[in-house]
Design a protein around this motif. Sequence first.
Motif, PDB file in Angstrom:
ATOM      1  N   ASN A  66       1.776 -10.568  -0.188  1.00  0.00           N
ATOM      2  CA  ASN A  66       1.864 -11.029  -1.590  1.00  0.00           C
ATOM      3  C   ASN A  66       0.706 -10.683  -2.522  1.00  0.00           C
ATOM      4  O   ASN A  66      -0.294  -9.987  -2.008  1.00  0.00           O
ATOM      5  CB  ASN A  66       1.965 -12.772  -1.752  1.00  0.00           C
ATOM      6  N   ILE A  67       0.824 -10.753  -3.593  1.00  0.00           N
ATOM      7  CA  ILE A  67      -0.303 -10.348  -4.709  1.00  0.00           C
ATOM      8  C   ILE A  67      -0.678 -11.456  -5.572  1.00  0.00           C
ATOM      9  O   ILE A  67       0.162 -11.823  -6.101  1.00  0.00           O
ATOM     10  CB  ILE A  67       0.126  -9.095  -5.529  1.00  0.00           C
ATOM     11  N   LEU A  68      -2.189 -11.834  -5.318  1.00  0.00           N
ATOM     12  CA  LEU A  68      -2.463 -12.983  -6.305  1.00  0.00           C
ATOM     13  C   LEU A  68      -3.439 -12.282  -7.049  1.00  0.00           C
ATOM     14  O   LEU A  68      -4.517 -11.962  -6.796  1.00  0.00           O
ATOM     15  CB  LEU A  68      -2.859 -13.986  -5.286  1.00  0.00           C
ATOM     16  N   GLN A  69      -3.376 -12.442  -8.516  1.00  0.00           N
ATOM     17  CA  GLN A  69      -4.272 -12.037  -9.250  1.00  0.00           C
ATOM     18  C   GLN A  69      -5.033 -10.637  -9.138  1.00  0.00           C
ATOM     19  O   GLN A  69      -6.168 -10.542  -8.916  1.00  0.00           O
ATOM     20  CB  GLN A  69      -5.462 -13.007  -9.545  1.00  0.00           C
ATOM     21  N   SER A 128      -2.651  -9.019  -0.256  1.00  0.00           N
ATOM     22  CA  SER A 128      -2.772  -9.266   1.002  1.00  0.00           C
ATOM     23  C   SER A 128      -1.498  -9.211   1.914  1.00  0.00           C
ATOM     24  O   SER A 128      -0.464  -9.766   1.371  1.00  0.00           O
ATOM     25  CB  SER A 128      -3.387 -10.980   1.147  1.00  0.00           C
ATOM     26  N   MET A 129      -1.676  -8.679   3.117  1.00  0.00           N
ATOM     27  CA  MET A 129      -0.354  -8.575   3.807  1.00  0.00           C
ATOM     28  C   MET A 129      -0.965  -9.012   5.220  1.00  0.00           C
ATOM     29  O   MET A 129      -1.793  -8.736   5.616  1.00  0.00           O
ATOM     30  CB  MET A 129      -0.263  -7.129   3.832  1.00  0.00           C
ATOM     31  N   ILE A 165      -6.496  -6.788   3.229  1.00  0.00           N
ATOM     32  CA  ILE A 165      -6.783  -7.678   2.020  1.00  0.00           C
ATOM     33  C   ILE A 165      -7.562  -6.703   1.143  1.00  0.00           C
ATOM     34  O   ILE A 165      -8.184  -6.075   1.540  1.00  0.00           O
ATOM     35  CB  ILE A 165      -7.695  -8.582   2.214  1.00  0.00           C
ATOM     36  N   GLY A 166      -7.214  -6.570  -0.129  1.00  0.00           N
ATOM     37  CA  GLY A 166      -7.866  -5.946  -1.129  1.00  0.00           C
ATOM     38  C   GLY A 166      -6.972  -5.619  -2.389  1.00  0.00           C
ATOM     39  O   GLY A 166      -6.170  -6.237  -2.768  1.00  0.00           O
ATOM     40  N   LYS A 167      -7.634  -4.733  -3.097  1.00  0.00           N
ATOM     41  CA  LYS A 167      -6.949  -4.642  -4.433  1.00  0.00           C
ATOM     42  C   LYS A 167      -5.668  -3.622  -4.330  1.00  0.00           C
ATOM     43  O   LYS A 167      -5.893  -2.565  -3.606  1.00  0.00           O
ATOM     44  CB  LYS A 167      -8.003  -3.524  -5.210  1.00  0.00           C
ATOM     45  N   ASP A 168      -4.760  -4.026  -4.982  1.00  0.00           N
ATOM     46  CA  ASP A 168      -3.363  -3.220  -4.814  1.00  0.00           C
ATOM     47  C   ASP A 168      -3.228  -2.047  -5.137  1.00  0.00           C
ATOM     48  O   ASP A 168      -3.968  -1.333  -6.177  1.00  0.00           O
ATOM     49  CB  ASP A 168      -2.428  -4.156  -5.665  1.00  0.00           C
ATOM     50  N   ARG A 169      -2.667  -1.174  -4.385  1.00  0.00           N
ATOM     51  CA  ARG A 169      -2.515   0.265  -4.769  1.00  0.00           C
ATOM     52  C   ARG A 169      -1.345   0.850  -4.171  1.00  0.00           C
ATOM     53  O   ARG A 169      -0.774   0.022  -3.273  1.00  0.00           O
ATOM     54  CB  ARG A 169      -3.726   1.106  -4.176  1.00  0.00           C
ATOM     55  N   VAL A 170      -0.953   2.207  -4.578  1.00  0.00           N
ATOM     56  CA  VAL A 170       0.317   2.726  -3.938  1.00  0.00           C
ATOM     57  C   VAL A 170       0.126   3.142  -2.493  1.00  0.00           C
ATOM     58  O   VAL A 170      -0.968   3.530  -2.222  1.00  0.00           O
ATOM     59  CB  VAL A 170       0.545   3.882  -4.967  1.00  0.00           C
ATOM     60  N   GLY A 171       1.291   2.689  -1.666  1.00  0.00           N
ATOM     61  CA  GLY A 171       1.165   3.196  -0.301  1.00  0.00           C
ATOM     62  C   GLY A 171       0.491   2.729   0.533  1.00  0.00           C
ATOM     63  O   GLY A 171       0.283   3.252   1.600  1.00  0.00           O
ATOM     64  N   ILE A 172      -0.037   1.334   0.424  1.00  0.00           N
ATOM     65  CA  ILE A 172      -0.630   0.506   1.319  1.00  0.00           C
ATOM     66  C   ILE A 172       0.228   0.370   2.775  1.00  0.00           C
ATOM     67  O   ILE A 172      -0.021   0.776   3.874  1.00  0.00           O
ATOM     68  CB  ILE A 172      -1.213  -0.915   0.833  1.00  0.00           C
ATOM     69  N   LEU A 198      -9.063   3.208   2.902  1.00  0.00           N
ATOM     70  CA  LEU A 198      -8.183   2.939   1.582  1.00  0.00           C
ATOM     71  C   LEU A 198      -9.139   1.806   0.674  1.00  0.00           C
ATOM     72  O   LEU A 198      -8.700   1.551  -0.547  1.00  0.00           O
ATOM     73  CB  LEU A 198      -7.111   2.134   2.204  1.00  0.00           C
ATOM     74  N   GLY A 199     -10.386   1.633   1.101  1.00  0.00           N
ATOM     75  CA  GLY A 199     -11.295   0.579   0.217  1.00  0.00           C
ATOM     76  C   GLY A 199     -10.621  -0.830   0.357  1.00  0.00           C
ATOM     77  O   GLY A 199     -10.737  -1.563  -0.414  1.00  0.00           O
ATOM     78  N   MET A 200     -10.015  -1.117   1.636  1.00  0.00           N
ATOM     79  CA  MET A 200      -9.245  -2.391   1.878  1.00  0.00           C
ATOM     80  C   MET A 200     -10.048  -3.136   3.264  1.00  0.00           C
ATOM     81  O   MET A 200     -10.591  -2.305   3.914  1.00  0.00           O
ATOM     82  CB  MET A 200      -8.030  -2.517   2.052  1.00  0.00           C
ATOM     83  N   ASP A 201      -9.849  -4.440   3.342  1.00  0.00           N
ATOM     84  CA  ASP A 201     -10.304  -4.992   4.745  1.00  0.00           C
ATOM     85  C   ASP A 201      -9.055  -5.154   5.568  1.00  0.00           C
ATOM     86  O   ASP A 201      -8.183  -5.682   5.390  1.00  0.00           O
ATOM     87  CB  ASP A 201     -10.892  -6.408   4.281  1.00  0.00           C
TER      88      ASP A 201
END
Lengths: 89, 453
Positions: free
Chosen positions: A36-39, A43-44, A8-15, A71-74
């Motif tokens: 999916n990407i919501l606003q 989240s994957m 879960i986190g801000k969308d970016r290339v290559g997650i 990656l700065g994500m949870d």
Amino acid sequence: MKAVITVIGKDRVGILARVSGACAEHNVNVLEVTQNILQGLFSMIMVVDVTNADMEIDQLASVFGKLGEELGMDIRFTRTELYEAMHHI
Amino acid sequence: MLNTNDILESIRMISDENLDVRTVTMGISLLDCADPDPKKACEKIYNKITTKAKDLVSTAEKISATYGIPIVNKRISVTPIAMLLGCAENPDPVEYAIALDRAAKAVGVNFIGGFSALVHKGFSAGDRALIEAIPEALAKTDFVCSSINIGSTKSGINMDAVKLMGEIVRKTAEATADNQCMGAAKLVVFCNAPEDNPFMAGAFHGPGEPDCVIHVGVSGPGAVRAALAKNAKGLATDEVAELIKRTAFKITRMGQLVGNLVSKELGIPFGIVDLSLAPTPAIGDSVANILEEIGLDTCGGCGTTAALAMLNDAVKKGGVMASNHVGGLSGAFIPVSEDDGMIKAAECGCLTLEKLEAMTAVCSVGIDMVVVPGDTPAAVISGLIADEAAIGMVNSKTTAVRVIPAIGKTVGDTLDFGGLLGYGPVMPINMTSPQVFIDRGGRIPAPMQALKN
């Protein structure tokens, strides 16, 4: 044995590439992926098979937790029982 | 079949709403450690605890990492130490407390409960010595918690013990005056104390329990508050209760799962899940905030007792369905210093000691983590203990008093305990003297259990 990876986190290339790459590196087999990407929030959820993984789940949790920090994500790597227990009677 | 929304909801409850398993507590019987030689008894106590609990912390941490469930505290409860003092020759109870503290440190738990005595009908050998040693024992140890049961619905209230405990609470605060009066935060006086309570400071391993057992205490005020904030707008009260029940079910299932896993891994039977809403000083993880989310301007105002009664009942109904065996204190906790919303309500004067007393009639435990002025006389503390015990005795429920006289401080000052114990403003207390009543001693007879009104 199955486990769940949540990202879960801000969308970016290559997650997806980085997370599935880490799975391959530790012999974790990806069974299902939903994302999916919501606003702008990405989240994957990956359902994976850890039967032949090269380490225990608590160690994998630590490896994927560090990847999340990078990656700065949870990112969480857990067994599935919690979700079944909390949401199914 | 795993559902994406379910998984994300669980993650959100854990990461954003402070959902956790508050404690995994191992109950250990020390009855087989009794010895006429106090030194030998202490050695046996240390050896039994360090053998039984050697893997408790590592096992809980591994399960926490594997299943993604935060387990905040790992703790131990033991047989009331007064039971072991009875058969020893000239024992020094403080030595027993030090043995417990050493054992707790050796296995890595953060509290050990059971420096306790059950005196609801009277004192037996060892009880009085243990109680008189409490101030020194809690000053000389870091992790030992003490509890004394002074009343029950079946036996009434031991007013001699009430008088003694008022004095002991004061002395315990005085003995730790240079450390925020911390001793008194580790001492609780009960009526109808449960034998399988996993929560501190009141945990002890009752004589009816097996040799060794695992209990779990769940938490989750933040998750309940968030569920109400999101979904409760415009709902009738019974619909709000339903929403709380559903959330409590999910919270408790997590506790049940952890209990099963720890029990299986350690080969020790699983005792109970304590269905509790245990707040923390973290913002939002507050029982007071739940009451405010239900619709009160501030916790402590008119309507608080009714909202709390509904909350407490809904938590139990949701939790019972989710677990095999329920026990301990089971209900919403209202420890003032440990609850961000309660602290704020007390600071602004909305939450008074009298209102807290009313609240304890409908929820778990009692006057908990309340800081009172340092010059509060022992007799007033005894009066407060007697009042609280009377509520428990008459209503067939557990009640307790854990007050901290802030030595050298008065209303307007605060005590800061740190960590989960939080900080609390000194609250005003009615100082008129109940001295003559308290000095009478004796017992309040057990109440009628029929003709209820």
